[in-house]
Design an enzyme around this catalytic site. Sequence first.
Site, PDB file in Angstrom:
ATOM      1  N   GLY A  64       7.038   5.864   7.788  1.00 47.98           N
ATOM      2  CA  GLY A  64       6.139   7.014   7.832  1.00 47.98           C
ATOM      3  C   GLY A  64       6.295   7.725   9.155  1.00 47.98           C
ATOM      4  O   GLY A  64       7.367   7.695   9.768  1.00 47.98           O
ATOM      5  N   SER A  65       5.221   8.352   9.604  1.00 42.71           N
ATOM      6  CA  SER A  65       5.302   9.170  10.807  1.00 42.71           C
ATOM      7  C   SER A  65       5.356   8.297  12.067  1.00 42.71           C
ATOM      8  O   SER A  65       4.870   7.165  12.085  1.00 42.71           O
ATOM      9  CB  SER A  65       4.085  10.092  10.871  1.00 42.71           C
ATOM     10  OG  SER A  65       2.907   9.311  10.931  1.00 42.71           O
ATOM     11  N   LYS A  69       0.852  -1.194   0.000  1.00 43.71           N
ATOM     12  CA  LYS A  69       0.000   0.000   0.000  1.00 43.71           C
ATOM     13  C   LYS A  69       0.891   1.248   0.000  1.00 43.71           C
ATOM     14  O   LYS A  69       1.551   1.568   0.984  1.00 43.71           O
ATOM     15  CB  LYS A  69      -0.901   0.057   1.236  1.00 43.71           C
ATOM     16  CG  LYS A  69      -1.807   1.290   1.216  1.00 43.71           C
ATOM     17  CD  LYS A  69      -1.964   1.884   2.588  1.00 43.71           C
ATOM     18  CE  LYS A  69      -1.767   3.352   2.759  1.00 43.71           C
ATOM     19  NZ  LYS A  69      -1.877   4.322   1.728  1.00 43.71           N
ATOM     20  N   CYS A  98      13.417  11.984   5.687  1.00 45.21           N
ATOM     21  CA  CYS A  98      13.466  11.531   7.083  1.00 45.21           C
ATOM     22  C   CYS A  98      14.825  11.836   7.679  1.00 45.21           C
ATOM     23  O   CYS A  98      14.953  12.023   8.876  1.00 45.21           O
ATOM     24  CB  CYS A  98      13.162  10.054   7.161  1.00 45.21           C
ATOM     25  SG  CYS A  98      14.095   9.120   5.978  1.00 45.21           S
ATOM     26  N   VAL A 124       1.703   7.326  13.364  1.00 47.67           N
ATOM     27  CA  VAL A 124       1.050   6.179  12.708  1.00 47.67           C
ATOM     28  C   VAL A 124       1.836   4.899  12.994  1.00 47.67           C
ATOM     29  O   VAL A 124       1.251   3.853  13.288  1.00 47.67           O
ATOM     30  CB  VAL A 124       0.914   6.422  11.182  1.00 47.67           C
ATOM     31  CG1 VAL A 124       0.416   5.174  10.481  1.00 47.67           C
ATOM     32  CG2 VAL A 124      -0.037   7.592  10.918  1.00 47.67           C
ATOM     33  N   GLY A 125       3.157   4.987  12.968  1.00 43.29           N
ATOM     34  CA  GLY A 125       3.987   3.795  13.197  1.00 43.29           C
ATOM     35  C   GLY A 125       3.749   3.185  14.561  1.00 43.29           C
ATOM     36  O   GLY A 125       3.627   1.962  14.697  1.00 43.29           O
ATOM     37  N   GLU A 142      10.186   2.379  10.355  1.00 44.28           N
ATOM     38  CA  GLU A 142      11.100   3.498  10.113  1.00 44.28           C
ATOM     39  C   GLU A 142      10.261   4.759  10.226  1.00 44.28           C
ATOM     40  O   GLU A 142       9.342   4.968   9.430  1.00 44.28           O
ATOM     41  CB  GLU A 142      11.706   3.419   8.708  1.00 44.28           C
ATOM     42  CG  GLU A 142      12.664   2.275   8.520  1.00 44.28           C
ATOM     43  CD  GLU A 142      13.889   2.371   9.402  1.00 44.28           C
ATOM     44  OE1 GLU A 142      14.175   3.477   9.924  1.00 44.28           O
ATOM     45  OE2 GLU A 142      14.543   1.336   9.594  1.00 44.28           O
TER      46      GLU A 142
HETATM   47  P1  NAP Z   1       2.246   8.903   7.419  1.00 45.53           P
HETATM   48  O1  NAP Z   1       1.108   9.834   7.437  1.00 45.53           O
HETATM   49  O2  NAP Z   1       2.568   8.157   8.651  1.00 45.53           O
HETATM   50  O3  NAP Z   1       1.976   7.902   6.205  1.00 45.53           O
HETATM   51  C1  NAP Z   1       2.821   6.829   5.897  1.00 45.53           C
HETATM   52  C2  NAP Z   1       2.007   5.703   5.283  1.00 45.53           C
HETATM   53  O4  NAP Z   1       1.115   5.166   6.272  1.00 45.53           O
HETATM   54  C3  NAP Z   1       1.127   6.153   4.124  1.00 45.53           C
HETATM   55  O5  NAP Z   1       1.051   5.120   3.172  1.00 45.53           O
HETATM   56  C4  NAP Z   1      -0.207   6.350   4.808  1.00 45.53           C
HETATM   57  O6  NAP Z   1      -1.299   6.291   3.929  1.00 45.53           O
HETATM   58  C5  NAP Z   1      -0.209   5.193   5.773  1.00 45.53           C
HETATM   59  N1  NAP Z   1      -1.147   5.307   6.886  1.00 45.53           N
HETATM   60  C6  NAP Z   1      -1.703   6.441   7.394  1.00 45.53           C
HETATM   61  N2  NAP Z   1      -2.526   6.118   8.413  1.00 45.53           N
HETATM   62  C7  NAP Z   1      -2.487   4.770   8.554  1.00 45.53           C
HETATM   63  C8  NAP Z   1      -3.122   3.842   9.440  1.00 45.53           C
HETATM   64  N3  NAP Z   1      -3.960   4.240  10.403  1.00 45.53           N
HETATM   65  N4  NAP Z   1      -2.855   2.517   9.295  1.00 45.53           N
HETATM   66  C9  NAP Z   1      -1.996   2.103   8.357  1.00 45.53           C
HETATM   67  N5  NAP Z   1      -1.386   2.928   7.480  1.00 45.53           N
HETATM   68  C10 NAP Z   1      -1.606   4.254   7.583  1.00 45.53           C
HETATM   69  O7  NAP Z   1       3.588   9.634   6.999  1.00 45.53           O
HETATM   70  P2  NAP Z   1       3.768  10.693   5.840  1.00 45.53           P
HETATM   71  O8  NAP Z   1       3.301  11.994   6.359  1.00 45.53           O
HETATM   72  O9  NAP Z   1       3.236  10.200   4.574  1.00 45.53           O
HETATM   73  O10 NAP Z   1       5.354  10.699   5.706  1.00 45.53           O
HETATM   74  C11 NAP Z   1       6.164  11.562   6.430  1.00 45.53           C
HETATM   75  C12 NAP Z   1       6.729  10.887   7.670  1.00 45.53           C
HETATM   76  O11 NAP Z   1       7.473   9.739   7.288  1.00 45.53           O
HETATM   77  C13 NAP Z   1       7.719  11.746   8.410  1.00 45.53           C
HETATM   78  O12 NAP Z   1       7.476  11.643   9.795  1.00 45.53           O
HETATM   79  C14 NAP Z   1       9.059  11.150   8.075  1.00 45.53           C
HETATM   80  O13 NAP Z   1      10.055  11.374   9.015  1.00 45.53           O
HETATM   81  C15 NAP Z   1       8.733   9.734   7.924  1.00 45.53           C
HETATM   82  N6  NAP Z   1       9.705   9.046   7.080  1.00 45.53           N
HETATM   83  C16 NAP Z   1      10.602   8.238   7.689  1.00 45.53           C
HETATM   84  C17 NAP Z   1      11.559   7.586   6.948  1.00 45.53           C
HETATM   85  C18 NAP Z   1      12.557   6.685   7.620  1.00 45.53           C
HETATM   86  O14 NAP Z   1      13.124   5.855   6.946  1.00 45.53           O
HETATM   87  N7  NAP Z   1      12.783   6.796   8.905  1.00 45.53           N
HETATM   88  C19 NAP Z   1      11.591   7.745   5.558  1.00 45.53           C
HETATM   89  C20 NAP Z   1      10.661   8.595   4.968  1.00 45.53           C
HETATM   90  C21 NAP Z   1       9.709   9.226   5.749  1.00 45.53           C
HETATM   91  P3  NAP Z   1      -1.894   7.644   3.249  1.00 45.53           P
HETATM   92  O15 NAP Z   1      -0.787   8.262   2.488  1.00 45.53           O
HETATM   93  O16 NAP Z   1      -2.960   7.107   2.374  1.00 45.53           O
HETATM   94  O17 NAP Z   1      -2.367   8.495   4.387  1.00 45.53           O
END
Ligand code: NAP
Length: 493
Positions: A227-228, A174, A283, A231-232, A249
Amino acid sequence: MSNPYLNFIGGRWVPARSGRTFFNTNPATGEMLGEFPASGPEDVADAVEAARIAYRSWRLVPAPKRAEILYRAGEIIRDRKEELARAMTREMGKTLAETRGDVQEGIDMAYLAAGEGRRLYGVTTPSEMPNKWAMSARVPIGVVGAITPWNFPFAIPSWKLMPALVAGNTAVFKPAGDTPEMAWHFARVFEEAGLPSGVLNLVFGSGSQVGDPIVAHPGIQVISFTGSTEVGLAINAQAGRLGKRVSLEMGGKNAVIVLDDADLALATDAIVWSAFGTTGQRCTACSRVLVHERVHDDLAQRVAERAKALRLGDGLDPATEVGPLVNGRQVETVERYVAIGRAEGALTAGGERATQGALGRGHFYRPTVFADVRADARVAVEEIFGPVLAMVKVKSLEEAVEINNASMYGLSSALFTRDVNRAFQAMRDLETGIVYVNHGTTGAETHLPFGGTRGTGNGHREAGHTMLDPFTEWKSIYVDFSGHLQRAQIDNN
Ligand code: NAP
Ligand code: MG
């Protein structure tokens, strides 16, 4: 022409069962790019079923043969690098130089993961008994659920899915709602490379309608999420209750430390690239500089001058140095933090949206620098995920390390110094998953482990020599060829 953007389930391109769709847009221009299935739990269930069926035969395909498909995928990606990079810039905004790099990570990862097909090493060890053989082997786990963000829409799926597949798992993928098209290209590459039906399944849709059902589905044994942190951690809690393996991550608040003996011109180049590359939405982006008080003002001035001079625009324009933020919500988050930052430090660059001319159609924000910020200020502590940098004065390396290690995150950190002793001290003491010396906080290479400590992760590392760990179990195997019963711990005394 009928809409090509469909889910990929069991080797077929299919719409969401509900028929619902959502739109993908270009954050630099507002242009509509495509219409994608807004799937639901029923589509996830179809994908898991297809993945479970495919697992029965995929796990038995010799790993070197699975790897050959990855090599082919790598070659297809290489041939299409420019086309994929352009599509990515249109879809999520970062400049072409950066999207080419993102696609290149997919190529690198394909070759690296394919190499594992002829390694996948296990361990042999002597038995304590005569005429008995002992060994342990990596085995696949089953169906992997991969949930990915939009900022590295080709590289991150590659880090997760390529190791998972070469190890013999099947997958349900996804992608982020902001970058569905790159995921579609990813699945098409594997279809063309000859991946058997059902081994990789792609389901488009929201976090609540597709992500959550993936986490909850009993047919999925492993969740790999980037992701965030918010959510993680929610995924971790739910998957923990269900007894699933989870690799996370998450966020970062990465610091560049600049000591008073540093090459300030080099540090400036690195800080500007780490802080404003990908519009601060990496990130590993540098979002705070911990700088020795003797050189703070000099460095702050250099960084602010460079930040002001960065050219904003559509990432497809070769002159552009900073593209848009990915969506309007990200701009609002940045605005909220800049308002907070105004009370916490001296604004020396940016601090506003960029709206003149064509920029007015997109989600542009000026690269922003706050100097002389306290270490505990919100802009120096919280992840903003935009083009905002806070500079904090420190008195020593020890103080900088302490501030770095007090963060709730622990992904990446960097040190600028010419003193080899202090460099080694920092390499030992900085508590982040990645440490750079005389280089900014971004720029990981695929053949080293990637990930972070504390709020950034849960102990797993992607890519590198650790790439198979989240996606394999260890099986210990004993073969007794003595012809009689030998009881361990009992008959050998
Ligand atoms: P996000 O809102 O957490 O989304 C990440 C993924 O999770 C998306 O596919 C999102 O779907 C999905 N998601 C959202 N709610 C969910 C739920 N309740 N259950 C399961 N999946 C769900 O993060 P983002 O805003 O897209 O990305 C930015 C964040 O990612 C930042 O905090 C950044 O630091 C982090 N990041 C970390 C790394 C690393 O390797 N450490 C790398 C890149 C980014 P939708 O898009 O459809 O909402
Ligand atoms: Mg988009």
